[in-house]
Write a protein that holds these residues in place. Structure first.
Motif, mmCIF file in Angstrom:
data_model
loop_
_atom_site.group_PDB
_atom_site.id
_atom_site.type_symbol
_atom_site.label_atom_id
_atom_site.label_comp_id
_atom_site.label_asym_id
_atom_site.label_seq_id
_atom_site.Cartn_x
_atom_site.Cartn_y
_atom_site.Cartn_z
ATOM 1 N N LYS A 12 0.830 -1.206 0.000
ATOM 2 C CA LYS A 12 0.000 0.000 0.000
ATOM 3 C C LYS A 12 0.864 1.256 0.000
ATOM 4 O O LYS A 12 0.584 2.217 -0.714
ATOM 5 C CB LYS A 12 -0.922 0.014 1.227
ATOM 6 N N CYS A 34 0.505 3.170 8.666
ATOM 7 C CA CYS A 34 -0.178 1.945 8.279
ATOM 8 C C CYS A 34 -0.177 0.944 9.424
ATOM 9 O O CYS A 34 -1.196 0.320 9.714
ATOM 10 C CB CYS A 34 0.495 1.346 7.047
ATOM 11 N N CYS A 37 -2.676 2.334 11.980
ATOM 12 C CA CYS A 37 -4.065 2.514 11.527
ATOM 13 C C CYS A 37 -4.617 1.312 10.762
ATOM 14 O O CYS A 37 -5.815 1.226 10.538
ATOM 15 C CB CYS A 37 -4.155 3.750 10.634
ATOM 16 N N LYS A 38 -3.752 0.405 10.322
ATOM 17 C CA LYS A 38 -4.173 -0.762 9.528
ATOM 18 C C LYS A 38 -4.898 -0.333 8.260
ATOM 19 O O LYS A 38 -5.815 -0.998 7.799
ATOM 20 C CB LYS A 38 -5.088 -1.692 10.346
ATOM 21 N N CYS A 39 -4.488 0.815 7.726
ATOM 22 C CA CYS A 39 -5.194 1.384 6.585
ATOM 23 C C CYS A 39 -4.287 2.399 5.901
ATOM 24 O O CYS A 39 -3.552 3.107 6.573
ATOM 25 C CB CYS A 39 -6.466 2.065 7.104
ATOM 26 N N PRO A 41 -4.815 5.218 2.559
ATOM 27 C CA PRO A 41 -5.751 5.692 1.529
ATOM 28 C C PRO A 41 -5.305 5.260 0.133
ATOM 29 O O PRO A 41 -4.114 5.083 -0.120
ATOM 30 C CB PRO A 41 -5.683 7.217 1.662
ATOM 31 N N LYS A 48 -7.855 10.822 1.878
ATOM 32 C CA LYS A 48 -7.651 10.501 3.289
ATOM 33 C C LYS A 48 -8.949 10.261 4.043
ATOM 34 O O LYS A 48 -8.936 9.681 5.117
ATOM 35 C CB LYS A 48 -6.808 11.574 3.972
ATOM 36 N N GLU A 50 -10.881 8.058 3.406
ATOM 37 C CA GLU A 50 -11.009 6.608 3.469
ATOM 38 C C GLU A 50 -10.410 6.030 4.756
ATOM 39 O O GLU A 50 -10.727 4.914 5.142
ATOM 40 C CB GLU A 50 -10.277 5.958 2.275
ATOM 41 N N CYS A 51 -9.534 6.784 5.383
ATOM 42 C CA CYS A 51 -8.753 6.329 6.539
ATOM 43 C C CYS A 51 -8.698 7.419 7.605
ATOM 44 O O CYS A 51 -7.678 8.085 7.734
ATOM 45 C CB CYS A 51 -7.324 6.066 6.095
ATOM 46 N N CYS A 53 -8.170 7.477 10.772
ATOM 47 C CA CYS A 53 -7.021 7.355 11.678
ATOM 48 C C CYS A 53 -5.774 7.911 11.010
ATOM 49 O O CYS A 53 -5.036 8.715 11.582
ATOM 50 C CB CYS A 53 -6.829 5.886 12.055
ATOM 51 N N TYR A 54 -5.530 7.508 9.778
ATOM 52 C CA TYR A 54 -4.365 7.937 8.992
ATOM 53 C C TYR A 54 -4.434 9.447 8.750
ATOM 54 O O TYR A 54 -3.451 10.157 8.912
ATOM 55 C CB TYR A 54 -4.407 7.161 7.671
ATOM 56 N N ARG A 55 -5.602 9.916 8.414
ATOM 57 C CA ARG A 55 -5.805 11.345 8.120
ATOM 58 C C ARG A 55 -5.553 12.217 9.346
ATOM 59 O O ARG A 55 -4.978 13.300 9.241
ATOM 60 C CB ARG A 55 -7.252 11.546 7.653
#
Length: 67
Positions: A12, A34, A37-39, A41, A48, A50-51, A53-55
């Motif tokens: 990813k 990653c 957050c296990k994710c 975008p 972002k 989509e995620c 936590c990441y955002r």
């Protein structure tokens, strides 16, 4: 299958960072985000929403941490 293996993050983040100006730095921070957050975008930029936590991760200066 609760945890994401490094292959997932590697794949990813490789996709996410392939157009980055400083690819190794992008991969480092993407990898950290990653793992937490296990994710990641989709695409190379943006998406972002989509995620969340990441955002929403910020660095010590209050700027977005994740590429």
């Amino acid at each position: 299958m609760g945890t994401v293996d490094s292959g997932f993050c590697g794949n990813k983040c490789g996709e996410r960072c392939k157009k980055a100006g400083v690819v190794d730095r992008c991969l480092k921070y993407c990898g950290i985000c990653c793992e937490e957050c296990k994710c990641v975008p989709s695409g190379t930029y943006g998406n972002k929403h989509e995620c969340p936590c990441y955002r929403d991760k910020l660095n010590s200066k209050g700027k977005p941490k994740c590429p």
